[in-house]
Write an enzyme that holds these catalytic residues in place. Structure first.
Site, mmCIF file in Angstrom:
data_model
loop_
_atom_site.group_PDB
_atom_site.id
_atom_site.type_symbol
_atom_site.label_atom_id
_atom_site.label_comp_id
_atom_site.label_asym_id
_atom_site.label_seq_id
_atom_site.Cartn_x
_atom_site.Cartn_y
_atom_site.Cartn_z
ATOM 1 C CE LYS A 3 -0.367 -0.266 5.090
ATOM 2 N NZ LYS A 3 -0.906 0.284 6.211
ATOM 3 N NE ARG A 47 -5.875 0.888 12.474
ATOM 4 C CZ ARG A 47 -4.696 0.569 11.641
ATOM 5 N NH1 ARG A 47 -3.797 1.378 11.671
ATOM 6 N NH2 ARG A 47 -4.444 -0.702 11.213
ATOM 7 C CE1 TYR A 76 16.163 30.276 5.013
ATOM 8 C CE2 TYR A 76 16.420 27.965 4.636
ATOM 9 C CZ TYR A 76 16.022 28.950 4.331
ATOM 10 O OH TYR A 76 15.922 29.549 2.855
ATOM 11 C CG MET A 119 11.975 23.273 -0.165
ATOM 12 S SD MET A 119 10.852 24.312 -1.260
ATOM 13 C CE MET A 119 9.905 25.105 -0.070
#
Ligand SMILES: Cc1ncc(COP(=O)(O)O)c(C=O)c1O
Length: 357
Positions: free
Chosen positions: A33, A129, A253, A301
Site C-alpha cells: 500500500k 481502530r 536557517y 527545502m
C-alpha cells in the site's frame, strides 16, 4: 541534472520477502500500500510477482493500479470497500476484501455479486481502530457464510504493540482473538512485520509483512531476525558546494549550528521537499563517499549541510548517502522523532531508480 535520487534494490526486496516466508513458515501477502511505502507499487509488485502469494493494499484505487499494470493473483483490500459501489469492481477484478464492520457485512448480504468473494473477516482484538467487536464475530462469520456471497473467509486481526517485544499486549490480543474465534475452522492471519520478526509463536496461515519487505526494522532495539533484512532504498545525492568556516560561525536557517572549531561544511542537494525529515537534528548520521559523518544545521527545502571537517578527501561531487545500506533509515528516523515508515512514504521529487528487475 540534480543528483538527488532513490535507488531501489529489487533483489533486496525479494530477499526480505523470502525471509518473511521462511521465518513465519506461512504464506505471505506483500503489503505494498501507499505506493509500496514510497518504493513504487507497480515495480515492487512486478519484482515479487513470481514468488509472492499475493499483495495487500489500502484501497481499490491502489488495487486497480496494480491490475492495470498486469499484476494478477490475489490482492487484498486491507480496509475493504468504503462505498457500496466498489463491490462490482471487487468482483470483476477478483480482489480479496477485508470486512471490518457490520455495515460492510450488510452491503455484501444485499449485493448482487455472482462470483463468491474471498473475505478476510477482521476482529478488533484490542487495537480499537477497525474490526468487529469480539462479541459480534461469530455471528458475523455465520451471516457471511449464510449469505451465499462468500467462497472463503480468513480470520484476521492486527496487533497494536507487536514492535514492543517485552509488552504483554500482543499476547492479550491473541487470547481475545482465540477466545472469540473458538470453534471456527478457518485460516488465520495476524502478523505484520514486527510480529513476523518477533512473535514466532503466534499462529498464522497468512502473514502480512510491510516495513520488513523494504529492509527496515520496526524495532527500536537490535533484534536477531531484523538484522538479516537488507535495506531496499538508498536515498543519495552529491555535495554541490563546500566552504571553510572559522570557529563561531552559524550555518543555515536559524543558526541552529554554530561551528565549535574550524569547520568544513558540505552542502548536499537534498532537502525536506525530497522527503528528508526537516526535524533531523545536528548529529544525524550521513555517509559521504562511504565514510560516516553528521548532518549539521537545519534541513532546508532543497539542501542540507554536512560536516566534512574530518573527511579531507571529500569535496565537490562526493556521493552522500542519506539512508540506505550504510546509514539505516530507522536510525535517521529515530533521530528525527519519526519512524522509517513515514520517511519512506514521504519521499517526493527525488526520482526512483531501480536496480535489477
Ligand atoms: C492490517 C495491516 N496488516 C499489515 C500491515 C503491515 O504492517 P508492517 O508494515 O508493520 O509490516 C499493515 C500496515 O499498516 C496493516 O494495516
Amino acid at each position: 541534472m540534480r543528483p538527488a535520487r532513490a535507488l531501489i534494490d529489487l533483489q533486496a526486496l525479494r530477499h526480505n520477502y523470502q525471509l518473511a516466508r521462511e521465518v513465519s513458515g506461512a504464506r505471505a501477502l506483500a503489503v505494498i500500500k501507499a505506493d509500496a511505502y514510497g518504493h513504487g507499487a507497480v515495480r515492487c509488485a512486478q519484482a515479487l510477482q513470481e514468488q509472492a502469494d499475493g499483495f495487500a493494499v489500502a484501497c481499490i484505487e491502489e488495487a486497480l493500479q496494480l491490475r492495470e499494470a498486469g499484476i494478477r493473483g490475489p490482492i487484498l483490500l486491507l480496509e475493504g470497500f468504503f462505498e457500496a459501489d466498489e463491490l462490482p469492481l471487487i468482483e470483476q477484478h477478483e480482489l480479496w476484501c477485508v470486512v471490518h464492520s457490520l455495515w460492510q457485512l450488510e452491503v455484501i448480504e444485499r449485493s448482487a455479486v455472482r462470483r463468491p468473494l474471498t473475505v478476510w473477516l477482521k476482529m478488533d482484538s484490542g487495537m480499537h481502530r477497525v474490526g468487529l467487536h469480539p462479541a459480534d464475530y461469530q455471528a458475523a462469520y455465520q451471516r457471511l457464510l449464510a449469505s451465499g456471497k462468500v467462497a472463503k473467509i480468513v480470520l484476521m486481526s492486527h496487533f497494536a504493540r507487536a514492535d514492543e517485544l517485552d509488552c504483554p499486549r500482543s499476547a492479550e490480543q491473541l487470547a481475545v482473538f482465540q477466545q472469540a474465534r473458538q470453534g471456527i475452522v478457518a485460516e488465520v492471519s495476524l502478523r505484520n512485520s514486527p510480529a513476523v520478526l518477533g512473535w514466532p509463536n503466534v499462529p498464522s496461515d497468512w502473514v502480512r509483512p510491510g516495513i520488513m519487505l523494504y529492509g527496515a526494522t520496526p524495532f527500536e532495539q537490535a533484534q536477531a531476525v531484523a538484522a538479516r533484512l537488507q535495506p531496499v532504498m538508498t536515498l543519495d545525492s552529491k555535495i554541490i558546494s563546500v566552504r571553510e568556516l572559522p570557529a563561531g560561525e552559524p550555518v543555515g536557517y536559524g543558526a541552529r549550528f554554530v561551528s565549535e572549531r574550524s569547520t568544513r561544511v558540505g552542502v548536499v542537494a537534498m532537502g525536506y521537499a525530497d522527503g528528508y525529515p526537516r526535524h533531523a537534528p545536528t548529529g544525524t548520521p550521513v555517509a559521504v563517499d562511504g565514510q560516516l559523518t553528521r548532518l549539521i544545521g537545519r534541513v532546508s527545502m532543497d539542501m542540507l549541510t554536512v560536516d566534512l571537517t574530518d573527511l579531507p578527501q571529500a569535496g565537490l561531487g562526493s556521493r552522500v548517502e542519506l539512508w540506505g545500506k550504510q546509514v539505516l533509515a530507522s536510525d535517521v528516523a529515530t533521530q528525527a522523532g519519526s519512524i522509517p515508515y513515514q520517511l519512506f512514504c514521504n519521499l517526493r521529487r527525488a526520482p526512483l531508480l531501480y536496480l535489477g528487475h
